[in-house]
Design an enzyme around this catalytic site. Structure first.
Site, PDB file in Angstrom:
ATOM      1  N   ARG A 236       8.279 -18.494  31.685  1.00 20.47           N
ATOM      2  CA  ARG A 236       7.482 -17.404  32.157  1.00 20.47           C
ATOM      3  C   ARG A 236       6.857 -16.530  30.955  1.00 20.47           C
ATOM      4  O   ARG A 236       7.585 -16.465  30.009  1.00 20.47           O
ATOM      5  CB  ARG A 236       8.339 -16.569  33.093  1.00 20.47           C
ATOM      6  CG  ARG A 236       8.670 -16.984  34.391  1.00 20.47           C
ATOM      7  CD  ARG A 236       7.457 -16.885  35.387  1.00 20.47           C
ATOM      8  NE  ARG A 236       7.675 -17.510  36.589  1.00 20.47           N
ATOM      9  CZ  ARG A 236       7.560 -18.586  37.071  1.00 20.47           C
ATOM     10  NH1 ARG A 236       7.158 -19.708  36.257  1.00 20.47           N
ATOM     11  NH2 ARG A 236       7.809 -18.948  38.486  1.00 20.47           N
ATOM     12  N   GLU A 265      -0.694 -12.911  32.718  1.00 19.39           N
ATOM     13  CA  GLU A 265      -1.597 -13.818  33.234  1.00 19.39           C
ATOM     14  C   GLU A 265      -2.072 -13.556  34.789  1.00 19.39           C
ATOM     15  O   GLU A 265      -3.238 -14.148  35.293  1.00 19.39           O
ATOM     16  CB  GLU A 265      -0.573 -15.393  33.303  1.00 19.39           C
ATOM     17  CG  GLU A 265       0.584 -15.355  34.345  1.00 19.39           C
ATOM     18  CD  GLU A 265       1.142 -16.397  34.519  1.00 19.39           C
ATOM     19  OE1 GLU A 265       1.514 -17.007  33.401  1.00 19.39           O
ATOM     20  OE2 GLU A 265       1.383 -17.159  35.694  1.00 19.39           O
ATOM     21  N   HIS A 297      -0.852 -21.920  33.663  1.00 17.14           N
ATOM     22  CA  HIS A 297       0.380 -22.107  34.609  1.00 17.14           C
ATOM     23  C   HIS A 297      -0.124 -23.548  35.269  1.00 17.14           C
ATOM     24  O   HIS A 297      -0.021 -23.275  36.402  1.00 17.14           O
ATOM     25  CB  HIS A 297       0.449 -21.021  35.230  1.00 17.14           C
ATOM     26  CG  HIS A 297       1.846 -20.782  35.689  1.00 17.14           C
ATOM     27  ND1 HIS A 297       2.639 -19.584  35.715  1.00 17.14           N
ATOM     28  CD2 HIS A 297       2.831 -21.541  36.245  1.00 17.14           C
ATOM     29  CE1 HIS A 297       3.648 -19.747  36.333  1.00 17.14           C
ATOM     30  NE2 HIS A 297       4.006 -21.114  36.298  1.00 17.14           N
TER      31      HIS A 297
HETATM   32  P1  NAD Z   1      17.168 -23.833  36.936  1.00 18.87           P
HETATM   33  O1  NAD Z   1      17.653 -22.597  37.751  1.00 18.87           O
HETATM   34  O2  NAD Z   1      17.443 -25.443  37.174  1.00 18.87           O
HETATM   35  O3  NAD Z   1      17.484 -23.642  35.435  1.00 18.87           O
HETATM   36  C1  NAD Z   1      17.418 -22.487  34.801  1.00 18.87           C
HETATM   37  C2  NAD Z   1      18.613 -22.613  33.613  1.00 18.87           C
HETATM   38  O4  NAD Z   1      18.420 -21.379  32.836  1.00 18.87           O
HETATM   39  C3  NAD Z   1      20.059 -22.599  34.123  1.00 18.87           C
HETATM   40  O5  NAD Z   1      20.663 -23.658  33.717  1.00 18.87           O
HETATM   41  C4  NAD Z   1      20.459 -21.238  33.841  1.00 18.87           C
HETATM   42  O6  NAD Z   1      21.731 -21.195  33.546  1.00 18.87           O
HETATM   43  C5  NAD Z   1      19.639 -20.912  32.490  1.00 18.87           C
HETATM   44  N1  NAD Z   1      19.780 -19.435  32.216  1.00 18.87           N
HETATM   45  C6  NAD Z   1      19.788 -18.396  32.995  1.00 18.87           C
HETATM   46  N2  NAD Z   1      19.700 -17.109  32.278  1.00 18.87           N
HETATM   47  C7  NAD Z   1      19.864 -17.610  30.904  1.00 18.87           C
HETATM   48  C8  NAD Z   1      19.715 -16.888  29.696  1.00 18.87           C
HETATM   49  N3  NAD Z   1      19.790 -15.775  29.564  1.00 18.87           N
HETATM   50  N4  NAD Z   1      19.622 -17.772  28.558  1.00 18.87           N
HETATM   51  C9  NAD Z   1      19.727 -19.108  28.569  1.00 18.87           C
HETATM   52  N5  NAD Z   1      19.620 -19.662  29.867  1.00 18.87           N
HETATM   53  C10 NAD Z   1      19.801 -19.156  30.898  1.00 18.87           C
HETATM   54  O7  NAD Z   1      15.372 -23.708  36.824  1.00 18.87           O
HETATM   55  P2  NAD Z   1      14.118 -24.904  36.316  1.00 18.87           P
HETATM   56  O8  NAD Z   1      14.012 -25.418  37.881  1.00 18.87           O
HETATM   57  O9  NAD Z   1      14.901 -25.622  35.352  1.00 18.87           O
HETATM   58  O10 NAD Z   1      13.177 -23.966  36.049  1.00 18.87           O
HETATM   59  C11 NAD Z   1      13.247 -23.014  34.716  1.00 18.87           C
HETATM   60  C12 NAD Z   1      12.152 -22.021  34.752  1.00 18.87           C
HETATM   61  O11 NAD Z   1      10.951 -22.754  34.536  1.00 18.87           O
HETATM   62  C13 NAD Z   1      12.079 -21.433  36.217  1.00 18.87           C
HETATM   63  O12 NAD Z   1      12.620 -20.147  36.293  1.00 18.87           O
HETATM   64  C14 NAD Z   1      10.495 -20.963  36.043  1.00 18.87           C
HETATM   65  O13 NAD Z   1      10.507 -19.614  35.745  1.00 18.87           O
HETATM   66  C15 NAD Z   1       9.625 -21.868  35.162  1.00 18.87           C
HETATM   67  N6  NAD Z   1       8.912 -22.809  35.912  1.00 18.87           N
HETATM   68  C16 NAD Z   1       7.795 -23.037  35.566  1.00 18.87           C
HETATM   69  C17 NAD Z   1       6.777 -23.886  35.937  1.00 18.87           C
HETATM   70  C18 NAD Z   1       5.320 -24.024  35.485  1.00 18.87           C
HETATM   71  O14 NAD Z   1       4.526 -24.532  36.367  1.00 18.87           O
HETATM   72  N7  NAD Z   1       5.024 -23.697  34.241  1.00 18.87           N
HETATM   73  C19 NAD Z   1       7.170 -24.409  36.971  1.00 18.87           C
HETATM   74  C20 NAD Z   1       8.389 -24.575  37.402  1.00 18.87           C
HETATM   75  C21 NAD Z   1       9.481 -23.682  36.869  1.00 18.87           C
END
Ligand code: NAD
Length: 334
Positions: A236, A265, A297
């Site tokens: 994000r 964005e 994005h």
């Molecule tokens: P997920 O919930 O499977 O994994 C997130 C991980 O981050 C978890 O393991 C959690 O423990 C960890 N986490 C939480 N707080 C943290 C911190 N303070 N420091 C370090 N790690 C921490 O989520 P995901 O499906 O892997 O997605 C991750 C992120 O990717 C989403 O939150 C979203 O913002 C982003 N995303 C972006 C796109 C895109 O098109 N660019 C698409 C999907 C998701």
């Protein structure tokens, strides 16, 4: 009467995917181009559900309006839900999301940004079109043996780890909740966040945007990094303080930035402003660097992911109408 869903931020590809998948659900889909915010929430006045995407602004005021119209459920067609005030929604309206649709889509885009920046593919594309076949300035580095730091080892982060291991990189990881089983399986170790900053040649962000992670990449963390570090953000926008990133790029402390997300964005992404002047000076400065690649994005944007998103979104709403357990509900945790 079939359930009425106001689908906001609906681009032609959203209409196509949702219309196709909806053949199995039979909902009354009402598509709107705008992303939901206080100015257009009225478009949902006669609907039972709203379906929104990453740039919707669903604060307490919008939630109260939705509730007053009788809208019962907010269905995010994204994994992240930082744009919805979950505390304000609690007890008033259900919120569901699509926690997983294709971690591979985002992991592969992450790799694309790394490879493109490293080997200057974006610049070579333009250079050869101008009959310029010089290699000056294009020297990259072998990724094998270099250290990649993966922040957040959820579904996407773990897929990225595996992809980078495939290139022979030395991968180190940081997560608030380390997955020791995964560390054992892959032979990659979890390290304290500051160690990850100090040791990595490439840092890639896959944690959610929370109070703790907001601006985690700032002048302080950047100063700890190796000179010339590559920073990739497909998480994000607000994980990075963009002004500090720009200072890092200007000083050479940051050697490359691959950004699929940007903190402001919402004002630009997903729309065509090619006939306008860019008024966001920070964005304009970012786009002026030849060692920055910005995509709007789009990491999620594959055929498979889009179909999965539409299916899970409509299934989430169907489960609600059938009074079934909401497996993808976003629950407020005070
Ligand atoms: P997920 O919930 O499977 O994994 C997130 C991980 O981050 C978890 O393991 C959690 O423990 C960890 N986490 C939480 N707080 C943290 C911190 N303070 N420091 C370090 N790690 C921490 O989520 P995901 O499906 O892997 O997605 C991750 C992120 O990717 C989403 O939150 C979203 O913002 C982003 N995303 C972006 C796109 C895109 O098109 N660019 C698409 C999907 C998701």
């Amino acid at each position: 009467m079939s359930y009425r869903i106001a689908v906001f931020d609906a681009k032609p590809y959203d209409r196509d995917n949702f219309t196709e998948v909806n053949k199995d659900f039979g909902f009354d889909l009402r598509f709107h181009k705008e992303h939901l915010d206080i100015n257009n929430v009225v478009l949902a006045h006669d609907c039972d559900a709203v379906c929104i995407f990453v740039n919707a602004v669903v604060d307490a005021a919008v939630i109260n309006k939705l509730v007053s119209y009788g809208v019962k459920i907010i269905a995010l067609r994204s994994a992240g839900f930082n744009n919805v005030d979950i505390a304000a929604a609690a007890g008033k309206i259900k919120v569901v999301r699509v926690p997983e649709y294709s971690p591979h889509a985002i992991a592969e885009h992450t790799l694309a940004l790394m490879l493109c920046l490293n080997r200057k593919i974006h610049r070579a594309f333009w250079r050869t079109r101008d009959n310029n076949f010089s290699l000056l300035g294009f020297q990259g580095f072998d990724m094998i043996g270099k250290t990649a730091g993966v922040v957040g080892t959820g579904k996407i982060g773990r897929t990225v780890v595996q992809v980078l291991k495939g290139l022979g990189m030395n991968v180190i990881m940081y997560d608030l909740y380390p997955n020791e089983e995964f560390a054992k399986q892959t032979g990659c170790e979890y390290v304290p966040l500051n160690d990850l900053y100090k040791k990595s040649d490439i840092i890639t962000l896959h944690c959610p945007l929370t109070k703790e992670t907001e601006y985690m990449i700032n002048e302080n963390s950047i100063s700890m990094m190796k000179k010339g570090v590559m920073i990739i953000n497909t998480g994000r926008g607000k994980l990075i303080n963009t002004k500090h990133l720009i200072e890092g790029l200007l000083s050479g402390q940051v050697g490359y930035a691959g950004l699929d997300v940007y903190e402001e964005e919402g004002a630009y992404f997903y729309e065509d402003y090619s006939n306008s002047i860019l008024t966001d000076d920070v964005l304009a400065r970012l786009l002026s660097f030849n060692n920055v690649i910005l995509t709007s994005h789009q990491a999620f944007f594959t055929r498979e992911a889009m179909s999965n998103i539409a299916t899970t979104t409509l299934q989430n709403i169907k489960d609600f109408t059938d009074n079934k357990e909401l497996v993808n509900e976003v629950v407020y945790k005070p």
